[in-house]
Every structure is written in structure tokens, then in C-alpha cells.
Design a protein around this motif. Structure first.
Motif, PDB file in Angstrom:
ATOM      1  N   GLN A 191      12.829   4.135   4.978  1.00 50.24           N
ATOM      2  CA  GLN A 191      13.168   2.782   5.446  1.00 50.24           C
ATOM      3  C   GLN A 191      11.919   1.984   5.769  1.00 50.24           C
ATOM      4  OE1 GLN A 191      15.733   4.140   8.584  1.00 50.24           O
ATOM      5  NE2 GLN A 191      17.587   3.517   7.493  1.00 50.24           N
ATOM      6  N   ARG A 192      10.939   2.650   6.400  1.00 46.64           N
ATOM      7  CA  ARG A 192       9.694   1.941   6.734  1.00 46.64           C
ATOM      8  C   ARG A 192       8.990   1.470   5.476  1.00 46.64           C
ATOM      9  NH1 ARG A 192       5.913   5.102   9.069  1.00 46.64           N
ATOM     10  NH2 ARG A 192       4.755   3.464  10.077  1.00 46.64           N
ATOM     11  N   SER A 193       8.988   2.333   4.442  1.00 50.05           N
ATOM     12  CA  SER A 193       8.299   1.895   3.224  1.00 50.05           C
ATOM     13  C   SER A 193       9.050   0.736   2.584  1.00 50.05           C
ATOM     14  CB  SER A 193       8.096   3.054   2.261  1.00 50.05           C
ATOM     15  OG  SER A 193       9.314   3.587   1.863  1.00 50.05           O
ATOM     16  N   ARG A 194      10.365   0.654   2.828  1.00 47.04           N
ATOM     17  CA  ARG A 194      11.086  -0.495   2.299  1.00 47.04           C
ATOM     18  C   ARG A 194      10.786  -1.770   3.095  1.00 47.04           C
ATOM     19  NH1 ARG A 194      17.075   0.770   2.054  1.00 47.04           N
ATOM     20  NH2 ARG A 194      16.609   2.649   3.237  1.00 47.04           N
ATOM     21  N   VAL A 195      10.522  -1.623   4.384  1.00 49.76           N
ATOM     22  CA  VAL A 195      10.092  -2.799   5.162  1.00 49.76           C
ATOM     23  C   VAL A 195       8.774  -3.316   4.584  1.00 49.76           C
ATOM     24  CG1 VAL A 195       9.495  -3.686   7.439  1.00 49.76           C
ATOM     25  CG2 VAL A 195      11.174  -1.861   7.242  1.00 49.76           C
ATOM     26  N   SER A 196       7.881  -2.354   4.302  1.00 53.80           N
ATOM     27  CA  SER A 196       6.584  -2.720   3.738  1.00 53.80           C
ATOM     28  C   SER A 196       6.768  -3.430   2.392  1.00 53.80           C
ATOM     29  CB  SER A 196       5.763  -1.440   3.554  1.00 53.80           C
ATOM     30  OG  SER A 196       4.409  -1.725   3.391  1.00 53.80           O
ATOM     31  N   LEU A 197       7.728  -2.933   1.604  1.00 58.12           N
ATOM     32  CA  LEU A 197       8.012  -3.563   0.311  1.00 58.12           C
ATOM     33  C   LEU A 197       8.567  -4.975   0.513  1.00 58.12           C
ATOM     34  CD1 LEU A 197       8.389  -3.404  -2.778  1.00 58.12           C
ATOM     35  CD2 LEU A 197      10.592  -2.306  -2.368  1.00 58.12           C
ATOM     36  N   ALA A 198       9.443  -5.113   1.520  1.00 59.62           N
ATOM     37  CA  ALA A 198      10.044  -6.424   1.769  1.00 59.62           C
ATOM     38  C   ALA A 198       8.972  -7.469   2.075  1.00 59.62           C
ATOM     39  CB  ALA A 198      11.048  -6.332   2.927  1.00 59.62           C
ATOM     40  N   VAL A 199       7.915  -7.054   2.779  1.00 60.21           N
ATOM     41  CA  VAL A 199       6.838  -7.994   3.091  1.00 60.21           C
ATOM     42  C   VAL A 199       6.235  -8.551   1.799  1.00 60.21           C
ATOM     43  CG1 VAL A 199       4.576  -8.248   4.166  1.00 60.21           C
ATOM     44  CG2 VAL A 199       6.314  -6.858   5.276  1.00 60.21           C
ATOM     45  N   ALA A 200       6.089  -7.662   0.809  1.00 56.91           N
ATOM     46  CA  ALA A 200       5.488  -8.100  -0.455  1.00 56.91           C
ATOM     47  C   ALA A 200       6.410  -9.027  -1.228  1.00 56.91           C
ATOM     48  CB  ALA A 200       5.133  -6.891  -1.309  1.00 56.91           C
ATOM     49  N   LEU A 201       7.712  -8.977  -0.932  1.00 59.01           N
ATOM     50  CA  LEU A 201       8.659  -9.821  -1.658  1.00 59.01           C
ATOM     51  C   LEU A 201       8.762 -11.223  -1.061  1.00 59.01           C
ATOM     52  CD1 LEU A 201      11.557  -7.248  -2.204  1.00 59.01           C
ATOM     53  CD2 LEU A 201       9.688  -7.820  -3.734  1.00 59.01           C
ATOM     54  N   LEU A 202       8.123 -11.426   0.099  1.00 55.35           N
ATOM     55  CA  LEU A 202       8.167 -12.747   0.751  1.00 55.35           C
ATOM     56  C   LEU A 202       7.473 -13.775  -0.133  1.00 55.35           C
ATOM     57  CD1 LEU A 202       7.244 -11.732   4.387  1.00 55.35           C
ATOM     58  CD2 LEU A 202       9.449 -12.585   3.632  1.00 55.35           C
ATOM     59  N   PRO A 231       5.977   2.751  -4.667  1.00 53.53           N
ATOM     60  CA  PRO A 231       6.975   2.178  -3.750  1.00 53.53           C
ATOM     61  C   PRO A 231       8.208   3.055  -3.582  1.00 53.53           C
ATOM     62  CG  PRO A 231       7.100   1.088  -5.869  1.00 53.53           C
ATOM     63  CD  PRO A 231       5.934   2.025  -5.947  1.00 53.53           C
ATOM     64  N   THR A 232       8.436   4.003  -4.473  1.00 52.87           N
ATOM     65  CA  THR A 232       9.681   4.768  -4.397  1.00 52.87           C
ATOM     66  C   THR A 232       9.460   6.192  -3.942  1.00 52.87           C
ATOM     67  OG1 THR A 232       9.451   5.364  -6.720  1.00 52.87           O
ATOM     68  CG2 THR A 232      10.754   3.420  -6.230  1.00 52.87           C
ATOM     69  N   VAL A 233       8.234   6.491  -3.463  1.00 55.86           N
ATOM     70  CA  VAL A 233       7.948   7.859  -3.069  1.00 55.86           C
ATOM     71  C   VAL A 233       8.784   8.218  -1.833  1.00 55.86           C
ATOM     72  CG1 VAL A 233       6.037   7.856  -1.402  1.00 55.86           C
ATOM     73  CG2 VAL A 233       5.941   9.354  -3.368  1.00 55.86           C
ATOM     74  N   GLY A 234       9.393   9.383  -1.853  1.00 56.55           N
ATOM     75  CA  GLY A 234      10.175   9.848  -0.720  1.00 56.55           C
ATOM     76  C   GLY A 234      11.537   9.208  -0.571  1.00 56.55           C
ATOM     77  N   LEU A 235      11.996   8.486  -1.588  1.00 58.34           N
ATOM     78  CA  LEU A 235      13.310   7.856  -1.491  1.00 58.34           C
ATOM     79  C   LEU A 235      14.335   8.671  -2.267  1.00 58.34           C
ATOM     80  CD1 LEU A 235      12.474   4.078  -1.917  1.00 58.34           C
ATOM     81  CD2 LEU A 235      12.649   5.411   0.162  1.00 58.34           C
ATOM     82  N   ASP A 236      15.591   8.578  -1.834  1.00 57.21           N
ATOM     83  CA  ASP A 236      16.622   9.343  -2.526  1.00 57.21           C
ATOM     84  C   ASP A 236      16.958   8.666  -3.856  1.00 57.21           C
ATOM     85  OD1 ASP A 236      19.150   7.571  -2.164  1.00 57.21           O
ATOM     86  OD2 ASP A 236      18.216   7.656  -0.187  1.00 57.21           O
ATOM     87  N   PRO A 237      17.626   9.389  -4.754  1.00 52.29           N
ATOM     88  CA  PRO A 237      17.861   8.868  -6.111  1.00 52.29           C
ATOM     89  C   PRO A 237      18.619   7.543  -6.129  1.00 52.29           C
ATOM     90  CG  PRO A 237      18.438  11.184  -5.992  1.00 52.29           C
ATOM     91  CD  PRO A 237      18.108  10.768  -4.609  1.00 52.29           C
ATOM     92  N   VAL A 238      19.573   7.383  -5.226  1.00 54.06           N
ATOM     93  CA  VAL A 238      20.361   6.148  -5.228  1.00 54.06           C
ATOM     94  C   VAL A 238      19.467   4.958  -4.896  1.00 54.06           C
ATOM     95  CG1 VAL A 238      22.333   4.970  -4.213  1.00 54.06           C
ATOM     96  CG2 VAL A 238      22.398   7.442  -4.534  1.00 54.06           C
ATOM     97  N   THR A 253       0.846  -1.192   0.000  1.00 56.35           N
ATOM     98  CA  THR A 253       0.000   0.000   0.000  1.00 56.35           C
ATOM     99  C   THR A 253       0.880   1.239   0.000  1.00 56.35           C
ATOM    100  OG1 THR A 253      -0.060  -0.190   2.376  1.00 56.35           O
ATOM    101  CG2 THR A 253      -1.938  -1.040   1.197  1.00 56.35           C
ATOM    102  N   GLN A 254       0.257   2.357  -0.304  1.00 48.47           N
ATOM    103  CA  GLN A 254       1.003   3.602  -0.401  1.00 48.47           C
ATOM    104  C   GLN A 254       1.643   3.965   0.942  1.00 48.47           C
ATOM    105  OE1 GLN A 254      -1.519   6.264  -2.410  1.00 48.47           O
ATOM    106  NE2 GLN A 254       0.091   7.674  -2.934  1.00 48.47           N
ATOM    107  N   ALA A 255       0.849   3.926   1.999  1.00 50.00           N
ATOM    108  CA  ALA A 255       1.402   4.157   3.330  1.00 50.00           C
ATOM    109  C   ALA A 255       1.982   2.829   3.814  1.00 50.00           C
ATOM    110  CB  ALA A 255       0.310   4.627   4.278  1.00 50.00           C
ATOM    111  N   PRO A 256       3.180   2.851   4.392  1.00 50.74           N
ATOM    112  CA  PRO A 256       3.771   1.586   4.827  1.00 50.74           C
ATOM    113  C   PRO A 256       2.876   0.885   5.841  1.00 50.74           C
ATOM    114  CG  PRO A 256       5.116   3.468   5.530  1.00 50.74           C
ATOM    115  CD  PRO A 256       4.051   3.990   4.649  1.00 50.74           C
ATOM    116  N   SER A 257       2.538  -0.375   5.584  1.00 51.98           N
ATOM    117  CA  SER A 257       1.692  -1.102   6.524  1.00 51.98           C
ATOM    118  C   SER A 257       2.513  -2.191   7.195  1.00 51.98           C
ATOM    119  CB  SER A 257       0.471  -1.676   5.811  1.00 51.98           C
ATOM    120  OG  SER A 257       0.853  -2.280   4.602  1.00 51.98           O
ATOM    121  N   VAL A 258       3.188  -1.772   8.259  1.00 54.02           N
ATOM    122  CA  VAL A 258       3.972  -2.701   9.072  1.00 54.02           C
ATOM    123  C   VAL A 258       3.714  -2.356  10.529  1.00 54.02           C
ATOM    124  CG1 VAL A 258       5.788  -3.109   7.385  1.00 54.02           C
ATOM    125  CG2 VAL A 258       5.976  -1.167   8.938  1.00 54.02           C
ATOM    126  N   TYR A 259       4.139  -3.241  11.428  1.00 55.60           N
ATOM    127  CA  TYR A 259       3.950  -2.994  12.858  1.00 55.60           C
ATOM    128  C   TYR A 259       5.125  -2.175  13.381  1.00 55.60           C
ATOM    129  CZ  TYR A 259       0.412  -6.539  12.313  1.00 55.60           C
ATOM    130  OH  TYR A 259      -0.680  -7.239  11.888  1.00 55.60           O
TER     131      TYR A 259
END
Lengths: 280, 275
Positions: free
Chosen positions: A165-176, A187-194, A105-111
Motif C-alpha cells: 500500500q505504501r508503494s502505491r501511495v508513492s506511485l500516486a504521487v507520481a500520477l499527480l 512499481p509492482t514489487v511485492g504486490l499480489d497478482p490482482v 523510487t524503488q523504496a516508497p518515498s512518502v511521509y
């Protein structure tokens, strides 16, 4: 109705209008007259499109145009969906799809009150329950954390991480697991270019090596260039469904952004003439 | 709940059935022990990162009992009846509050939507929560009951184990009510306000302040259908009788039945598809 054969990403500038030549590879998502109503508003208005398998399809459009609603419909969490929507050969929301789709989801959904690893371990246990799968789960979790570059933060509380970082945790859940379809809402909103570059490399890697289909929404147009195909949306309708190259050629523009603006202007002009005609 | 999007009218003829590359997905049955246990472990793990909440949950009932004991310093009989009732009421209230906030957070953080898009049964989620908070309730009730019986001279005729049983069922009922009302709360403010709305009327009518048969007949009739009345009745049965009375068994069954019923209603408020 636009209908393109699924196939490898090509750089040829002519959109193929031939009938699907490889019927065995059914599209990952197929929508016919897809309509979604939320409250008093009709958010999606009779969409017809397909998302080919094994490719990255970008879903682009201004905010509020219905991107997230479309994604929720595909994942099966959106109510009041009418029309036909088949995902991986089953109707959207079918129980067997729940292990085959990864959704962010757009907002990171993790605990926030669990560590990165604990978050992933829990979701992994839901996807592949039982003690027999525990070793596989452990490897899966470690790999997913590495995929999003959070290995050094694996034991940090999610709530103490930065927004990116939180949004990447949320992304990691989807990669399981090994999802056949990944639906990623900005998924890349608010992330730096690298980081953005690294994630896009990861997306391409997932598509190429695991043969997964990715549907990625964005409103950053330079990311559109990195997709195999694009769905351009505006006000609940699909403006264009094509490869980036074909879009640029068709609109005689240099960038996808210019092509998109061109198509939007065209649509607005068309709306106006229609309004005038109805007023008459 | 299913929508008309499921009009799979066999238009997928070209490709035939999809052959996935992965093995057949695990079936999503109503209740899966592993998923339930994983959920309970996750809820407890979340709480472990919040030791202050655990301390508050466990200590406050003990402190209140201690306070009550010396409020009724000159009147130990009153402490007996009120103390026993409170042993049943504390777990209900704490579990109600904790569960309603926890599930509300699950709803607002998007993790509920994510979980329901995964092969997690609604029953797994509800049972996981009930299990986790049930374990906490056992610790809480054991400490409070032990303190009351051994240190504060609560005069119980029956077995303290039966007090513990009722307390545990009350906790389960609190968890169930909390899960249920969280569906109707859009914010933490609303969730907290459900406490006075759902719990206080029961508190007034459960027989804690005055025996239920001395109330206005209308109120007595209302108290007859509120589950907390039976929780307090059950406690009082243990207080006065050496063995399990028929009334006690009835009270326990009613409280347990209400808990299960409300848990079921709570499961019904979880929607895989939302607007």
C-alpha cells in the motif's frame, strides 16, 4: 547503434530498421554515449538508446545492472552523468522538466507520519502552488488515490499501511498533475497478482488515454510481455532494445525470459572470448 | 553542480522544440510563498501526528526552569542570570535536535530526492522548515518566558517581549544549525551526537557558567565567534537594562545574521543531483 522510429505498438515480428520516418515525434528519452560513474565504479557504460513517446518501455535486467541509476539519470537526480541525455526535448535535469516527469523510487518515498491524502496534498501543492489551483489540486489528489485503489485508506497514516500500500501511495504521487513521462522503478514489487494486473491496466490506460510515456523497470519477466518495447540491461550495458515479439523471434524462444537468458548467455560467451583474446 | 550531461548540442534538430501538451510549467524561482507555506504546513501536520514530541518540546523547558528555580531557592540572584540565559539556550537546543532529525529523515526516506526532482526551490524547503519550527519556538518560548517572569519571579529589568525576541532568534539559529549538520549525519545516531559536538562547546563558552571575560584569553577569543555567546549576552542585557541598549541590538543582529548565514549553508548542502 540501435535506432527505431517511435510508433504505435505493433505485433509485426520484424524490427524496423528503417530510418525514423516521423521526425516530428522526437523520442521521450534519447541517450548517446551515456556514462555514469558512482564512486570507483562505472555503472553505465556508454549507453545509446531512445525511448519512444506514448508507449510503455520496460527496463529489465538483473539487480545491480544499473536500472535505477539509469532512471535517476533520466529524472535528473544522478550526479556524474556524461554523454548526451535528452528528456522530452531538454537535457535531463532541466528545471522545466520537473513538472513534466513523474518519478517513483524503488523504496516508497512518502511521509509515514502523514495520511495518504495529506501526503498527496503536499506534493500536489508543490507541483501546482497557489490558492487558485486548490480545487484542481483536490480533484487531482482524489483521482490519484482512486487510480491506485486506496480510496478506502485515504485517511490512514502512510506508516500504518502495508508495504504494498505504501508503494502505491508513492506511485500516486507520481500520477499527480499530468506528467508526460512516468519513470517507475519497480512499481509492482511485492504486490499480489490482482493488484499487479490492475496497475498494469492503469499503466496501459495512462499511455493510451493520456498519451504519456512510461519507463518501467522490473525484474519480473512476465511483466515484460506487457510492455510495448523492452530495454534489456546487463552490467551497465544495453543487451537489446526491441519489442517483446521481435526479441522472441530473434532468439527463437517462446518467452521474454528465455530470450533474455539467451542474450545473457551470448553476452557472457562474448565476454569470455574477448578476455581470452586480450590475455593472448 | 550541473553535469556534462547537459551537452544539448542542438542534435534535436529533427523534431524541433518540443511542444508539450500541458501549459508552461510554473517557474521554479528561489522562493515561492505558496510552496514555502505548504512545506511549513506539512511539517506542522507531521508533528501533529506526533503529539508526544510536541508535549516534550513545550513542557521540558518549563520543567527545567521550575527545577532551576528551586535548585537556587536560597539564591534568587543566581536564578535570575542563569534562568535568563537558559531562556535563550532551550529553544536553540530543542530546535537543533528536532530539525536535525527531521531533515535527516527527509534525506533517508527519499522524500528529499523526490521533492528536489519536483519544482521545489531549496529556499522553499529551508524556509518552510524554519517557519514551522519558528512557530513552535514562539509557543515554547512564550510559555517558558511567561512561566519564568510571572510565576518564578525571574527579575527582568527590561521588557519580557525582548526576551521572547531573543528566544525566537535562538530557535531560528538552532533550526539553522540542525539543518546544516544533518547533511553530515548518515544516521540518527550521528545526528544526535552532533548535539554534544556543536552545542556543548558553545554552552560551556557562552558565559552561562562564568563571565566570558574571566576565561582563559584563548577561550574568550573562541567564545567571541560562537553565536550562542551573543544569545546569552542579549538575554543578560534585557535582564539588566530597562531599554534596548546598543549591545543588545548588536547581539540580536549577530544571532539573526548567524541564523541566516547557516540557513544559507544548509541550503547549499541540499543537492538535486547525488551520487
Amino acid at each position: 547503434m540501435m535506432n527505431y522510429p517511435p510508433g504505435p505498438p505493433t505485433n509485426d515480428d520484424t524490427p524496423s530498421t528503417a530510418s525514423p520516418s516521423t521526425p516530428s515525434a522526437s523520442p521521450a528519452v534519447r541517450a548517446e554515449d551515456l556514462t555514469v560513474v558512482r564512486g570507483p565504479r562505472t555503472v553505465l557504460r556508454g549507453l545509446d538508446f531512445t525511448v519512444p513517446r506514448g508507449q510503455i518501455t520496460g527496463l529489465l535486467g538483473p539487480s545491480g545492472c544499473g536500472k535505477s541509476t539509469l532512471m535517476r539519470a533520466i529524472v535528473g537526480t544522478q550526479a556524474k552523468v556524461t554523454g548526451t541525455l535528452d528528456v522530452l526535448g531538454s537535457p535531463a535535469g532541466h528545471p522545466t522538466l520537473r513538472t513534466r516527469i513523474g518519478y517513483v523510487t524503488q523504496a516508497p518515498s512518502v511521509y509515514d507520519d502523514l495520511t495518504v491524502r495529506q501526503n498527496l496534498a503536499y506534493f500536489a501543492a508543490i507541483l501546482a502552488p497557489g490558492r487558485a489551483a486548490s480545487e484542481r489540486r483536490h480533484d487531482d489528489v482524489t483521482r490519484a488515490i482512486a487510480d491506485v485503489g486506496l480510496t478506502s485508506h485515504a485517511d490512514a497514516l502512510a506508516g500504518n499501511l502495508s508495504g504494498g500500500q505504501r508503494s502505491r501511495v508513492s506511485l500516486a504521487v507520481a500520477l499527480l498533475g499530468t506528467p508526460e513521462l512516468l519513470v517507475l522503478d519497480e512499481p509492482t514489487v511485492g504486490l499480489d497478482p490482482v493488484l499487479r494486473r490492475d496497475l498494469w491496466n492503469l499503466f496501459h490506460d495512462i499511455a493510451a488515454r493520456r498519451g504519456a510515456t512510461l519507463l518501467i523497470s522490473s525484474h519480473v519477466m512476465d511483466e515484460a510481455e506487457r510492455c510495448h518495447r523492452l530495454l534489456l540491461m546487463r552490467e551497465g550495458r544495453i543487451l537489446a532494445d526491441d519489442t517483446p515479439d521481435a526479441l522472441r523471434t530473434r532468439t527463437h524462444t517462446d518467452t521474454v525470459e528465455a530470450a533474455f537468458l539467451h542474450l545473457v548467455d551470448e553476452a557472457i560467451a562474448a565476454d569470455r572470448t574477448q578476455q581470452k583474446e586480450t590475455a593472448r | 553542480m550541473s553535469t556534462s550531461a547537459h551537452t544539448d548540442s542542438g542534435t534535436n534538430t529533427g523534431g524541433g522544440p518540443t511542444r508539450g501538451t500541458t501549459p508552461a510549467p510554473a517557474p521554479t524561482s528561489a522562493l515561492n510563498a505558496s510552496r514555502t507555506a505548504a512545506t511549513a504546513a506539512r511539517v506542522l501536520r507531521q508533528l501533529r501526528h506526533d503529539p508526544r514530541t510536541i508535549a516534550l518540546m513545550i513542557l521540558i523547558p518549563c520543567v527545567m526552569l521550575l527545577l532551576l528555580r528551586y535548585v537556587f531557592d536560597g539564591n534568587p540572584r543566581t536564578f535570575d542570570s542563569i534562568g535568563a540565559s537558559l531562556l535563550g539556550i532551550f529553544p536553540l537546543i530543542t530546535m537543533f535536535l528536532v530539525t536535525s532529525i527531521a531533515t535527516l529523515r527527509e534525506r533517508t526516506s527519499g522524500t528529499l530526492e523526490r521533492l528536489l526532482a519536483m519544482p521545489l526551490g531549496k529556499g522553499d524547503l529551508i524556509a518552510g522548515y524554519a517557519l514551522a519550527f519558528g512557530i513552535l519556538a514562539i509557543i515554547q518560548s512564550a510559555l517558558a518566558t511567561g512561566l519564568a517572569v510571572w510565576f518564578l519571579d525571574l527579575d527582568v529589568t527590561g521588557s519580557p517581549w525582548l526576551l521572547l525576541l531573543v528566544a525566537l532568534l535562538d530557535a531560528l539559529l538552532g533550526t539553522a544549525l540542525g539543518l546544516f549538520v544533518s547533511a553530515f549525519a548518515a544516521s540518527e545516531f550521528q545526528a544526535v551526537q552532533f548535539m554534544p559536538a556543536v552545542i556543548f562547546p558553545q554552552l560551556l563558552l557562552c558565559g552561562l557558567f562564568t563571565p566570558r571575560d574571566t576565561m582563559h584569553p584563548v577561550l574568550e577569543a573562541i567564545s567571541d565567534v560562537l553565536p550562542m555567546s551573543y544569545a546569552v549576552d542579549g538575554m543578560n542585557e534585557v535582564l539588566r537594562h530597562t531599554d534596548m541598549t546598543a549591545t543588545f541590538v548588536r547581539d540580536v543582529l549577530i544571532v539573526a545574521g548567524c541564523a541566516v548565514l547557516v540557513l544559507g549553508l544548509g541550503a547549499a548542502t541540499l543537492r538535486r543531483r547525488t551520487a
